[in-house]
Design an enzyme around this catalytic site. Structure first.
Site, mmCIF file in Angstrom:
data_model
loop_
_atom_site.group_PDB
_atom_site.id
_atom_site.type_symbol
_atom_site.label_atom_id
_atom_site.label_comp_id
_atom_site.label_asym_id
_atom_site.label_seq_id
_atom_site.Cartn_x
_atom_site.Cartn_y
_atom_site.Cartn_z
ATOM 1 N N CYS C 156 1.207 8.147 -6.443
ATOM 2 C CA CYS C 156 0.857 7.487 -5.183
ATOM 3 C C CYS C 156 -0.095 8.300 -4.302
ATOM 4 O O CYS C 156 -0.473 7.851 -3.222
ATOM 5 C CB CYS C 156 2.127 7.148 -4.419
ATOM 6 S SG CYS C 156 3.263 6.205 -5.437
ATOM 7 N N HIS C 289 2.167 8.380 5.367
ATOM 8 C CA HIS C 289 2.453 7.806 4.050
ATOM 9 C C HIS C 289 3.477 6.681 4.263
ATOM 10 O O HIS C 289 3.280 5.591 3.769
ATOM 11 C CB HIS C 289 2.968 8.893 3.115
ATOM 12 C CG HIS C 289 3.167 8.438 1.711
ATOM 13 N ND1 HIS C 289 2.175 7.825 0.993
ATOM 14 C CD2 HIS C 289 4.249 8.483 0.885
ATOM 15 C CE1 HIS C 289 2.631 7.514 -0.221
ATOM 16 N NE2 HIS C 289 3.890 7.896 -0.299
ATOM 17 N N HIS C 324 2.878 -1.033 -0.454
ATOM 18 C CA HIS C 324 2.481 0.252 -1.044
ATOM 19 C C HIS C 324 1.592 -0.035 -2.257
ATOM 20 O O HIS C 324 2.067 -0.525 -3.276
ATOM 21 C CB HIS C 324 3.727 1.034 -1.440
ATOM 22 C CG HIS C 324 3.422 2.446 -1.847
ATOM 23 N ND1 HIS C 324 2.145 2.946 -1.934
ATOM 24 C CD2 HIS C 324 4.245 3.478 -2.170
ATOM 25 C CE1 HIS C 324 2.189 4.209 -2.314
ATOM 26 N NE2 HIS C 324 3.446 4.560 -2.454
#
Lengths: 352, 84, 395
Positions: C156, C289, C324
């Protein structure tokens, strides 16, 4: 570019863990699938960690550990890996269960370990390395991408050590996919002299080669890397020749300075065409050792070639099984790799 | 209960690939996580699936797993009291 | 100095930068019912899908029978917009690179064909486009970029590393111009993967809320055009932003979980500040994040606390808009960070109501216009302990 190779670790189809005999027992295996000779992993990794590790993770961790041992280091300032295929064993396992169980009753382990950065992450976890950590995946340029990054890192951070590795696994489902796609050479077409092939296809290999790099020379230094360059799309023989001329010029070298050439012939008659022309036209007086008949063709086979070149330069010896009667000084070794005749790379390794 | 505990030990070893561990190495009352077998959060998720697959018991909240997975014994008690 | 001269993006909140900005200004999330992904879980979960079918994406790109998979098409569309916004028509005039990021590459396509393969009945050769780096090869080829092409796959945090690498290639005088970013298409593989970890929220994710239940997955792509000072001067380029800092570190704590005090996150932010060469109090906004998982948000909050001490800048997680998007997340959030500077606006962290018990940090939950934003810190963390931070500044 001045990069010193201060430690290496290699797992491949050959016995590359025993560096002392240095391919003394190496053999060209005429098989379409060249699996790695594996060590007893328990000698290197705690059993509790080993239980979840797939094939590529184990190969990677052990090759990394051997290279650190050789460089007499316990930690590094950066971990950079390149893998074309990534963790396919776990990817296949998870994908299969999704299909077989219709997206139910799935467990997380194989998913977690399917990401390409698994090995770099596991190495960091194992040696408690909180520093720079990168993973590249660009098919045949994956390892070279990592090496170019390492060069920049050493340039930006003086007195540092970087662990760089190229690794790929050849597990059965992947091999089967390549067979179905028509990329694998038929058993009856396989010959030992890879450059003399007249048929399509290659033999699939696998392995993990790791290097501890630094811009400081020390007592463990084996060789130096003078240059690395990648080409995303080579447009024919002339283009390759031009790029090579520029590459050598930047290193202040001429063709005559190359003591040994390691061309990335894969054994596929079409894909090797440009390389064969190049070898004939430019390197007719240069000694040539092919390497993909030793390790097989895979995305990061060039990392095996770098291991071979650095070991030859260090020992000033070409294994007899690869070339007879070589007494010349081995100063500069040039690796010209290709993957599927599109992605090309040059690496130059020199004695120091 | 004894049978269930023995079966659970075998299933845990298989699910978590604890190749070096034999059923008799596992103390049914010893903690599974941290010390003892040294399992971690990924193993916990694997055990949740084991419960669903082998015993049809579904744990919805990972938080609940903590008490159930204290030891093989607590796990066995949970199964025998919840199994339909 | 490395300059941003072009941006392009596609995600659940828009097929280009202007649609993205509108959604952000109107606090309109792109997370909703799953329409395109063929999963048995589609009615029980929400996701941030790009609301176009494969065919529609191909049409948007002006292509026919391209055979490109979803990741490649998303990558191509965002790259196209970035190049156009930077006014680049010919990629061969300078030493030009293309650096992409992806976690699954062609998986959305492969997973549909794998069953046939397993049943020894393959009808298509998909393995050549399955490789995670294959989309970069295709997109670079499409735009004639050959000098340097690579793909980063650090879960990620991937796109943050692509952006950072591009800057370093310019600073090391290897390239003059580089298109950097990432792309990931939703697929059953990742969806089920995150589901096994039990970190998917079935409803809208609530980053930094005490009652957060997990993340929503999304998909998309974004790319930035980075150029050297030399190119910017020679071409008299309009500068959108400056990439002033970047940092990469590893948490080395656990395969997937972040350490409680966010050691890796702390180190990444610290390094980015060192590269930018300024103190933390210059940061006007943090694009966190903030995935919405219990673990990430606590760990990230602790790391932010440790860096900024008593002067915590306003922060928000825009994953509450996009979901995400994994390897693309950092590049989409880079575009959002730049939009924040351009518009002097902080975009809100949606769905966060209850402050977290273990920290005093609380995100910005409503649109903040007319706030001077000169420096934005953007965080991205991933499996394998990979942590990266970027700093974007007004020129």
């Amino acid at each position: 570019m001045v990069i010193y190779i201060n430690g290496t670790g290699c797992i491949s189809h050959q016995n590359t863990i025993d560096v002392d005999t240095f391919l003394g027992n190496s053999q060209i295996t005429c098989q379409p699938l060249l699996l790695a000779q594996e060590p007893d992993y328990k000698d290197y990794v705690p059993a509790n960690m080993l239980r979840r590790m797939s094939h590529i993770i184990k190969m990677g961790i052990v090759a990394a550990k051997i290279s650190l041992q050789q460089a007499e280091l316990e930690n590094v300032d950066a971990i950079i890996t390149g893998t074309g295929l990534g963790c396919f064993e776990d990817t296949d396992k998870f994908l299969k269960t999704i299909i077989e169980n219709n997206e139910q009753l799935l467990t997380p382990t194989s998913f977690i370990q399917s990401t390409h950065n698994t090995v770099a992450g596991q190495i960091a976890l194992l040696i408690k390395c909180h520093n720079y950590n990168f993973t590249y995946t660009q098919q045949g340029l994956s390892f070279e991408s990592a090496l170019i990054d390492a060069d920049m890192f050493l340039n930006e951070n003086k007195n540092s050590n970087v662990l760089v590795g190229g690794l790929d696994e050849a597990i059965q489902p992947y091999y089967d996919l390549l067979v179905k796609a028509g990329h694998i050479k038929k058993q009856e077409d396989i010959i030992t002299e890879i450059e003399k092939n007249k048929t399509k296809g290659f033999c699939l290999g696998e392995g993990a080669s790791f290097f501890v790099l630094s811009n400081q020379k020390n007592k463990t230094t084996k060789a130096q890397i003078k240059g690395v360059k990648t080409y995303a799309a080579i447009k024919g023989s002339d283009d390759l020749k031009n790029q090579l001329a520029i590459f050598l010029q930047e290193l202040n070298l001429s063709i005559n300075d190359i003591s040994l050439l390691l061309p990335g012939n894969s054994g596929d008659v079409e894909d090797d065409k440009i390389l064969n022309e190049n070898n004939k036209q430019l390197f007719s007086k240069t000694d040539i050792v092919y390497f993909k008949n030793l390790c097989g063709e895979f995305f990061t086979a060039s990392a095996f070639a770098l291991w071979l070149a650095s070991t030859i330069v260090e020992k000033q010896r070409i294994p007899k099984t690869l070339m007879h009667n070589n007494n010349k000084e081995l100063k500069n070794i040039l690796i010209i790799n290709q993957y599927r005749n599109t992605e090309y790379s040059f690496m130059c390794v020199s004695s120091c | 209960m004894e049978n269930l505990i023995e079966n659970l030990k075998k299933q845990i070893i298989e699910q978590l690939n604890l190749a070096e561990v034999k059923p008799y190495d596992i103390d049914a009352s010893a903690p599974l996580f941290g010390e003892g077998l040294g399992l971690d959060s990924i193993d916990a998720l694997e055990l949740i699936v084991l419960l669903e697959k082998n015993y049809g018991l579904k744990i919805q909240e990972p938080k609940d797993a903590k008490n159930i997975f204290q030891s093989v014994k607590t796990l066995a008690e949970y199964i025998s009291s919840h199994k339909k | 100095m490395v300059f941003v001269t072009g941006i392009g993006t596609i995600s659940a909140i828009g097929k280009n930068v202007s649609e993205t900005l509108s959604s952000l200004l109107e606090s309109r999330t792109g997370i909703g019912k799953i329409n395109h992904l063929q999963t048995i879980h589609k009615d029980n979960y929400v996701a941030g899908e790009v609301n176009y079918s494969l065919q529609e994406l191909e049409n948007l790109a002006g292509l026919k029978n391209s055979n490109y998979n979803r990741t490649t098409l998303l990558s191509l569309l965002a790259t196209q917009e970035a190049l156009t916004s930077a006014g680049i028509k010919d990629a061969s005039t300078y030493r030009t690179g293309f650096i992409s990021a992806s976690s699954v590459g062609g998986m959305s396509h492969s997973e549909l064909l794998y069953k046939d393969f397993l049943e020894h009945n393959p009808h298509e050769n998909f393995i050549d486009t399955h490789y995670t780096g294959a989309h970069a090869t295709d997109v670079a080829k499409h735009f004639g970029i050959t000098d340097y092409v690579t793909t980063i796959s650090t879960a990620c945090s991937s796109a943050a590393n692509a952006i950072m690498l591009g800057a370093r290639l310019i600073n090391n005088n290897i390239l003059d111009r580089v298109i950097v970013g990432g792309a990931d298409a939703l697929c059953k593989f990742t969806f089920n993967g995150f589901n096994t970890l039990m970190i998917l929220d079935k409803e809208w994710c609530k980053p930094f809320d005490n009652n957060r239940k997990g993340l929503n997955l999304g998909e998309g792509a974004a790319y930035l055009v980075l150029e050297s000072e030399r190119v910017v001067k020679a071409e008299n380029k309009k500068i959108i932003a400056v990439l002033s800092g970047y940092g990469n570190a590893n948490d080395a704590f656990h395969q997937t979980a972040s350490s409680p005090d966010g050691q890796g996150a702390y180190a990444a932010m610290q390094k980015a500040l060192e590269v930018a060469n300024f103190f933390s109090n210059k940061i006007d906004y943090i694009n966190a994040h903030g995935t919405g998982t219990a673990n990430n948000d606590s760990s990230e909050a602790a790391a932010i606390q440790n860096i900024f001490k008593k002067n915590i800048p306003p922060f928000s997680s825009t994953k509450s808009f996009t979901g995400h998007t994994l390897a693309a997340a950092a590049s989409i959030e880079a575009v959002i960070s730049i939009l924040s500077i351009q518009n002097n606006t902080i975009f809100p962290n949606l769905n966060c109501v209850t402050p977290m018990q273990d920290t005093t940090l609380f995100p910005v939950t409503s649109l903040q216009k007319n706030t001077e934003i000169n420096h934005v810190l953007s965080n991205s963390f991933g499996f394998g302990g990979n942590c990266s931070s970027l700093i974007f500044s007004r020129n």
